[in-house]
Every structure is written in C-alpha cells, then in structure tokens.
Write a protein that holds these residues in place. Structure first.
Motif, PDB file in Angstrom:
ATOM      1  N   GLY A  28       0.137   6.087  13.424  1.00 36.51           N
ATOM      2  CA  GLY A  28       1.370   5.326  13.307  1.00 36.51           C
ATOM      3  C   GLY A  28       1.340   4.152  14.277  1.00 36.51           C
ATOM      4  O   GLY A  28       0.292   3.814  14.847  1.00 36.51           O
ATOM      5  N   GLU A  81      -3.857  18.620   8.110  1.00 34.20           N
ATOM      6  CA  GLU A  81      -3.092  17.988   7.045  1.00 34.20           C
ATOM      7  C   GLU A  81      -2.339  19.083   6.317  1.00 34.20           C
ATOM      8  O   GLU A  81      -2.767  20.237   6.282  1.00 34.20           O
ATOM      9  N   LYS A  82      -1.203  18.718   5.778  1.00 35.57           N
ATOM     10  CA  LYS A  82      -0.423  19.682   5.010  1.00 35.57           C
ATOM     11  C   LYS A  82      -0.879  19.605   3.562  1.00 35.57           C
ATOM     12  O   LYS A  82      -0.929  18.525   2.980  1.00 35.57           O
ATOM     13  N   GLU A  93       3.443  25.159   1.628  1.00 38.08           N
ATOM     14  CA  GLU A  93       2.500  24.279   2.313  1.00 38.08           C
ATOM     15  C   GLU A  93       1.746  25.057   3.375  1.00 38.08           C
ATOM     16  O   GLU A  93       2.280  25.984   3.978  1.00 38.08           O
ATOM     17  N   ILE A 149      -3.682   9.007   4.240  1.00 33.46           N
ATOM     18  CA  ILE A 149      -2.395   8.886   4.931  1.00 33.46           C
ATOM     19  C   ILE A 149      -1.336   8.551   3.887  1.00 33.46           C
ATOM     20  O   ILE A 149      -1.375   7.480   3.274  1.00 33.46           O
ATOM     21  N   THR A 150      -0.421   9.474   3.692  1.00 33.64           N
ATOM     22  CA  THR A 150       0.614   9.280   2.673  1.00 33.64           C
ATOM     23  C   THR A 150       1.978   8.986   3.270  1.00 33.64           C
ATOM     24  O   THR A 150       2.895   8.623   2.555  1.00 33.64           O
ATOM     25  N   ASP A 151       2.131   9.181   4.579  1.00 34.59           N
ATOM     26  CA  ASP A 151       3.409   8.935   5.245  1.00 34.59           C
ATOM     27  C   ASP A 151       3.141   8.196   6.549  1.00 34.59           C
ATOM     28  O   ASP A 151       2.529   8.739   7.459  1.00 34.59           O
ATOM     29  N   ALA A 152       3.597   6.965   6.613  1.00 36.67           N
ATOM     30  CA  ALA A 152       3.367   6.170   7.823  1.00 36.67           C
ATOM     31  C   ALA A 152       4.664   5.945   8.589  1.00 36.67           C
ATOM     32  O   ALA A 152       4.780   5.007   9.362  1.00 36.67           O
ATOM     33  N   SER A 153       5.638   6.835   8.394  1.00 36.68           N
ATOM     34  CA  SER A 153       6.937   6.627   9.029  1.00 36.68           C
ATOM     35  C   SER A 153       7.008   7.138  10.463  1.00 36.68           C
ATOM     36  O   SER A 153       7.926   6.812  11.195  1.00 36.68           O
ATOM     37  N   SER A 154       6.044   7.956  10.874  1.00 41.41           N
ATOM     38  CA  SER A 154       6.068   8.481  12.243  1.00 41.41           C
ATOM     39  C   SER A 154       4.784   8.100  12.968  1.00 41.41           C
ATOM     40  O   SER A 154       3.875   7.533  12.390  1.00 41.41           O
ATOM     41  N   SER A 156       2.532  10.054  13.977  1.00 42.94           N
ATOM     42  CA  SER A 156       1.416  10.814  13.419  1.00 42.94           C
ATOM     43  C   SER A 156       1.781  11.353  12.045  1.00 42.94           C
ATOM     44  O   SER A 156       2.710  12.153  11.925  1.00 42.94           O
ATOM     45  N   PRO A 157       1.041  10.940  11.036  1.00 38.37           N
ATOM     46  CA  PRO A 157       1.310  11.472   9.700  1.00 38.37           C
ATOM     47  C   PRO A 157       0.761  12.898   9.531  1.00 38.37           C
ATOM     48  O   PRO A 157       0.959  13.511   8.493  1.00 38.37           O
TER      49      PRO A 157
END
Length: 172
Positions: A28, A81-82, A93, A149-154, A156-157
């Motif tokens: 991130g 990774e989840k 998950e 990387i599918t979520d860059a909102s935090s 650490s994804p």
C-alpha cells in the motif's frame, strides 16, 4: 537471518529488522522512515498500527528471553493471501502463506574488551540482512511469489502474522 545481539541493542536491532522486512513487503502507500543501528541505516514504515505491532512483538521477545534461561528465540513474519475454500459441506476463507521471514536471535553480553569486535560483526550482519531483503524483494523470484493484489485500500492487501518463539514455544 541469524542475529547475535548485545543485550543493550536487542530491541533496536529487532525493531529495525522487522520494520525493514515490512518496508519491502507492504504494497500500500507506505510513508518511509529510517532506523540507525550501529551506523547502519535501515528503512522502516511510519505507520502507527505497524509501529505498535512491531513494538508488541519486540517486547514479547524481550520478555521471553529475559524471563527464562534460554537466550535464543525466533521472530517469524508470515505473509499470506486469503483464498476461498470450498468443500462439500463448508465454504469460507483460509489464509495461505506465500512468504515467511525467520529472524533467529541470540542474546549475549560481550565484555568491554569484546564489545568493539562484537558491534562490528553485528553491523556487518545487519548490512548483509538488509542486502538479502533488497535482493530477494527485487528479484524475479521474489516478485513472482507475490499474489495478485486485488485490494489496494490499506497498507497491506495481505494478512501479516508476526510470531515470537523462545525455546520453541510461542510467546504472546
């Protein structure tokens, strides 16, 4: 990574090494900071949550080695990774590790006569550890293990787990 540490510098060294690993593996937006340990400049992460987590684990390591006869321990940093897990009866998950860093540390108390050589060896070990982090994280192999990387909102994804063990037993 094998670190033989002076009691006086244990917390500073472990703090710097953990921050350096996280600096190279967080994807991130990272606000950088530096740590100076024995004239070695190591990168770190200027984030209150990360700093608090690192402090908790360094303190747990310290309590574990100070409270017992065993002056050796490990800190493991695991990136996962989840993944969706589906079976006949359950779905959910699970965290699947994709990389783990192991810091083996031993605490010693050098004599005044040994201190200069001890500190020089520790500085060389820190420099080599930092070089290992840089080479691995920038190599093709080091980049290829990172999941999509599918979520860059935090910051650490990926889930990060930091585990402290002293004498083979996990310390809370």
């Amino acid at each position: 990574m094998q670190q033989v540490l002076d009691r006086l510098q244990t917390k500073d060294v472990l703090r710097a090494v953990l921050h350096s690993i996280l600096f190279h593996r967080l994807f991130g937006t990272v606000k950088p900071r530096t740590f100076e340990v024995l004239d070695v400049t190591m990168p770190g992460v200027d984030d209150s949550e990360i700093t608090q987590r690192v402090e908790e684990k360094v303190d747990a390591f310290w309590r574990g080695v100070e409270g017992g006869a065993n002056k050796r321990g490990q800190i493991l940093v695991t990136f996962s990774e989840k993944k969706t897990r589906r079976t006949w009866f359950l779905s959910g998950e699970e965290e699947v590790p994709w990389e783990q860093w192991i810091i083996n540390a031993e605490i010693r108390q050098p004599s005044d006569r040994e201190r200069q050589k001890f500190e020089a060896n520790l500085a060389a070990t820190l420099t080599k550890s930092l070089q290992t982090m840089l080479v691995h994280s920038s190599s093709e192999k080091g980049r290829s293990v990172v999941p999509l990387i599918t979520d860059a909102s935090s910051i650490s994804p990926f889930p990060i787990k930091i585990t402290v063990k002293v004498g083979g037993v996990e310390v809370a």
